[in-house]
Design a protein around this motif. Structure first.
Motif, mmCIF file in Angstrom:
data_model
loop_
_atom_site.group_PDB
_atom_site.id
_atom_site.type_symbol
_atom_site.label_atom_id
_atom_site.label_comp_id
_atom_site.label_asym_id
_atom_site.label_seq_id
_atom_site.Cartn_x
_atom_site.Cartn_y
_atom_site.Cartn_z
ATOM 1 N N VAL A 1 0.842 -1.195 0.000
ATOM 2 C CA VAL A 1 0.000 0.000 0.000
ATOM 3 C C VAL A 1 0.877 1.243 0.000
ATOM 4 O O VAL A 1 1.975 1.247 0.559
ATOM 5 N N HIS A 2 0.369 2.271 -0.668
ATOM 6 C CA HIS A 2 1.001 3.588 -0.677
ATOM 7 C C HIS A 2 -0.024 4.576 -0.144
ATOM 8 O O HIS A 2 -1.154 4.620 -0.643
ATOM 9 N N PRO B 1 6.435 19.348 -0.482
ATOM 10 C CA PRO B 1 6.840 18.184 0.310
ATOM 11 C C PRO B 1 5.628 17.346 0.714
ATOM 12 O O PRO B 1 4.574 17.876 1.060
ATOM 13 N N ASN B 2 5.777 16.042 0.631
ATOM 14 C CA ASN B 2 4.758 15.084 1.031
ATOM 15 C C ASN B 2 5.439 13.913 1.721
ATOM 16 O O ASN B 2 6.656 13.733 1.607
ATOM 17 N N PHE B 3 4.642 13.113 2.397
ATOM 18 C CA PHE B 3 5.166 11.955 3.103
ATOM 19 C C PHE B 3 4.491 10.705 2.553
ATOM 20 O O PHE B 3 3.266 10.620 2.499
ATOM 21 N N LEU B 4 5.309 9.767 2.137
ATOM 22 C CA LEU B 4 4.845 8.519 1.531
ATOM 23 C C LEU B 4 4.987 7.395 2.547
ATOM 24 O O LEU B 4 6.082 7.150 3.048
ATOM 25 N N ALA C 1 5.731 -0.689 8.189
ATOM 26 C CA ALA C 1 5.524 0.538 7.428
ATOM 27 C C ALA C 1 6.804 1.343 7.362
ATOM 28 O O ALA C 1 7.650 1.258 8.244
ATOM 29 N N MET C 2 6.900 2.130 6.311
ATOM 30 C CA MET C 2 8.047 2.999 6.110
ATOM 31 C C MET C 2 7.504 4.372 5.727
ATOM 32 O O MET C 2 6.516 4.473 5.006
ATOM 33 N N ILE C 3 8.148 5.421 6.227
ATOM 34 C CA ILE C 3 7.799 6.781 5.805
ATOM 35 C C ILE C 3 8.986 7.343 5.038
ATOM 36 O O ILE C 3 10.122 7.245 5.494
ATOM 37 N N ALA C 4 8.702 7.935 3.901
ATOM 38 C CA ALA C 4 9.735 8.608 3.114
ATOM 39 C C ALA C 4 9.237 10.013 2.772
ATOM 40 O O ALA C 4 8.089 10.181 2.353
ATOM 41 N N LYS C 5 10.085 11.000 2.977
ATOM 42 C CA LYS C 5 9.722 12.363 2.595
ATOM 43 C C LYS C 5 10.042 12.520 1.109
ATOM 44 O O LYS C 5 11.155 12.264 0.667
ATOM 45 N N LYS C 6 9.036 12.918 0.358
ATOM 46 C CA LYS C 6 9.163 13.052 -1.092
ATOM 47 C C LYS C 6 8.629 14.409 -1.530
ATOM 48 O O LYS C 6 7.797 14.998 -0.855
ATOM 49 N N GLU C 7 9.090 14.874 -2.663
ATOM 50 C CA GLU C 7 8.539 16.084 -3.250
ATOM 51 C C GLU C 7 7.637 15.688 -4.406
ATOM 52 O O GLU C 7 8.028 14.885 -5.254
ATOM 53 N N ILE C 8 6.434 16.246 -4.415
ATOM 54 C CA ILE C 8 5.505 16.005 -5.512
ATOM 55 C C ILE C 8 5.477 17.259 -6.373
ATOM 56 O O ILE C 8 5.274 18.363 -5.861
#
Length: 105
Positions: free
Chosen positions: A4-5, A51-54, A30-37
């Protein structure tokens, strides 16, 4: 089995989601990764980065709807993006681990 994402704009919400789904045994881990959309602004035609968190986690496909309901119930005002992808191949031991440690369906 699925991966799941869940995408949210707030790190606090991401941590709350993980806490909720792990305690309900809806995710194995679960894993959290900070990503830019990146999006294209409709009027200015400029590309902007936000910035978003995946959140990425493994679970059973049969739990997708239950996870969706948990998210809708708890985060209706700021519903995160939620989707899943099938896991095509997985080591037998990992499959057994998911079956053993995830909610019985």
């Amino acid at each position: 089995m699925i991966v799941v994402h869940i995408i949210t704009k707030q790190e606090k919400q991401a941590r709350m989601i993980i806490d909720l789904l792990l305690h309900k045994k809806l995710l194995l881990d679960a894993m959290i990764a900070k990503k830019e959309i990146y999006t294209l602004h409709k009027l200015t035609k400029k590309v902007t980065a936000n910035p978003n968190f995946l959140i990425v986690g493994q679970t059973k496909a049969l739990l997708f709807n239950e996870i969706s309901e948990v998210l809708k119930t708890n985060f209706a005002k700021k519903m995160p993006v939620f989707y899943a992808m099938p896991i095509i191949y997985m080591d037998d031991n990992q499959t057994k681990n998911i079956k053993k440690n995830i909610q019985f369906v």
